[in-house]
Design an enzyme around this catalytic site. Structure first.
Site, PDB file in Angstrom:
ATOM      1  N   CYS A 213      -7.463  26.065  -2.430  1.00 32.23           N
ATOM      2  CA  CYS A 213      -6.801  25.667  -1.183  1.00 32.23           C
ATOM      3  C   CYS A 213      -5.289  25.566  -1.328  1.00 32.23           C
ATOM      4  CB  CYS A 213      -7.378  24.360  -0.644  1.00 32.23           C
ATOM      5  SG  CYS A 213      -7.099  22.912  -1.678  1.00 32.23           S
TER       6      CYS A 213
ATOM      7  N   HIS B  75      -7.340  18.223   0.077  1.00 35.46           N
ATOM      8  CA  HIS B  75      -7.204  19.547   0.678  1.00 35.46           C
ATOM      9  C   HIS B  75      -5.753  19.793   1.079  1.00 35.46           C
ATOM     10  CE1 HIS B  75      -8.431  23.146   2.683  1.00 35.46           C
ATOM     11  NE2 HIS B  75      -8.205  22.699   3.903  1.00 35.46           N
TER      12      HIS B  75
END
Length: 325
Positions: free
Chosen positions: A88, A166
């Site tokens: 990510c 994230h």
């Protein structure tokens, strides 16, 4: 998302992100950590191309209640899905970098070719294109901290109590601010920004979006990190070159600022080199040599004594633990 074998976790660190971009061939942009979103700070970093936001992931929100609207920008843009775990950081970074439209920023051959190859592909296929790039994976993994005991995710037992984090990107595309989250089906539009406004421009709108997002977490939650993709160094170099020779005061100030930026970037290079180095071999060799010289006895006895003190202290507090904890 598919298996993450071959992709390592990435630290939220401006030196790491700058290093990834530079090793991929990107020039004219650096990554700076932000400790706030006040207009003066952002003005000093102009031009700010994108913001990279790290947060604790608690699942995707219901689109009906989500801040912003899922929609594709009408302008030409780049958006790739995250199709494997641990990628990510690089996906957010590339989703941001590949949307920069500034002649002062060059992508380099690797990303230019990836962008051209991905033209016309859907976000998921673009995600697979990035994830299958050996060059991108090698650069991404080269900035992971050396860990001789590293286990790939398929070997690591699941820990439901472990928090997941994230990375996503916020940036302007045309006259609107978008959130590019590789785990969402489309970009998220957060509305128009006024390019003619005298205030902070698109970052003013992004700040209000981030503030609302952070407010949805429990009070006291501090596990957030924010970084900016900026062309500040290139801007200052251009200003310095354009200054007349007689502007000695302003020239000195610009030179000092640039010197500070360059020194920080050199520090990042040193930190990245140390980050990549595995010290286990050195430590093992030192311990073996000390053992051969019979110089570890006192240290071992001191460690045992310290452990006994810790056990006694915990027992005194009523904590249950094993004797050899």
């Amino acid at each position: 998302m598919a298996d993450s074998a071959g992709w390592s976790l990435t630290e939220s660190d401006p030196g790491v992100f700058t290093g990834i971009l530079h090793e991929l061939g990107v020039r004219g942009v650096q990554v700076e950590e932000l400790w706030g979103l006040d207009s003066d700070l952002l003005k000093d970093l102009e031009p700010v191309y994108a913001l990279i936001f790290l947060f604790k992931w608690v699942g995707n929100a219901d689109p009906a209640t989500m801040d912003g609207n899922l929609q594709d920008p009408p302008q030409d843009h780049y958006f790739a899905h995250q199709v494997i775990n641990n990628a990510c950081a690089s996906i957010a970074l590339l989703n941001a970098a590949l949307n920069i439209r500034d002649p002062n920023v060059t992508l380099g051959d690797e990303l230019t070719n990836l962008q051209a190859f991905s033209e016309g592909l859907d976000p998921e296929t673009r995600g697979w294109t990035l994830s299958n790039s050996e060059k991108l994976r090698e650069v991404h993994n080269s900035f992971a901290r050396s860990d001789p005991f590293h286990l790939e995710d398929h070997q690591r037992p699941d820990d439901p109590s472990e928090d997941a984090y994230h990375f996503i990107a916020y940036l302007p595309i045309g006259d609107e601010v978008y959130e590019l989250d590789g785990l969402k089906p489309k970009p998220v539009c957060h509305g128009k920004w006024d390019a003619n406004a005298s205030a902070g421009g698109w970052t003013d709108l992004a700040r209000s979006v981030l503030e609302r997002r952070i407010a949805t977490y429990p009070a006291g939650e501090v596990m957030f990190n924010l970084m900016a993709l900026t062309g500040r160094k290139s801007r200052l170099e251009a200003q310095l070159e354009a200054l007349p020779v007689e502007s000695s005061g302003e020239r000195f100030e610009l030179e000092e600022t640039l010197r500070g930026i360059e020194e920080r970037m050199k520090d990042w290079e040193t930190e990245n080199a140390l980050r990549r180095h595995n010290y286990i071999g050195l430590i093992h060799a030192m311990l073996v040599e000390l053992a051969k010289q019979d110089r570890l006895g006192a240290q071992i006895e001191a460690a045992k004594s310290k452990m006994k003190e810790r056990v006694a202290e915990r027992k005194a507090k009523g904590e249950v633990m094993m004797e050899d904890d």
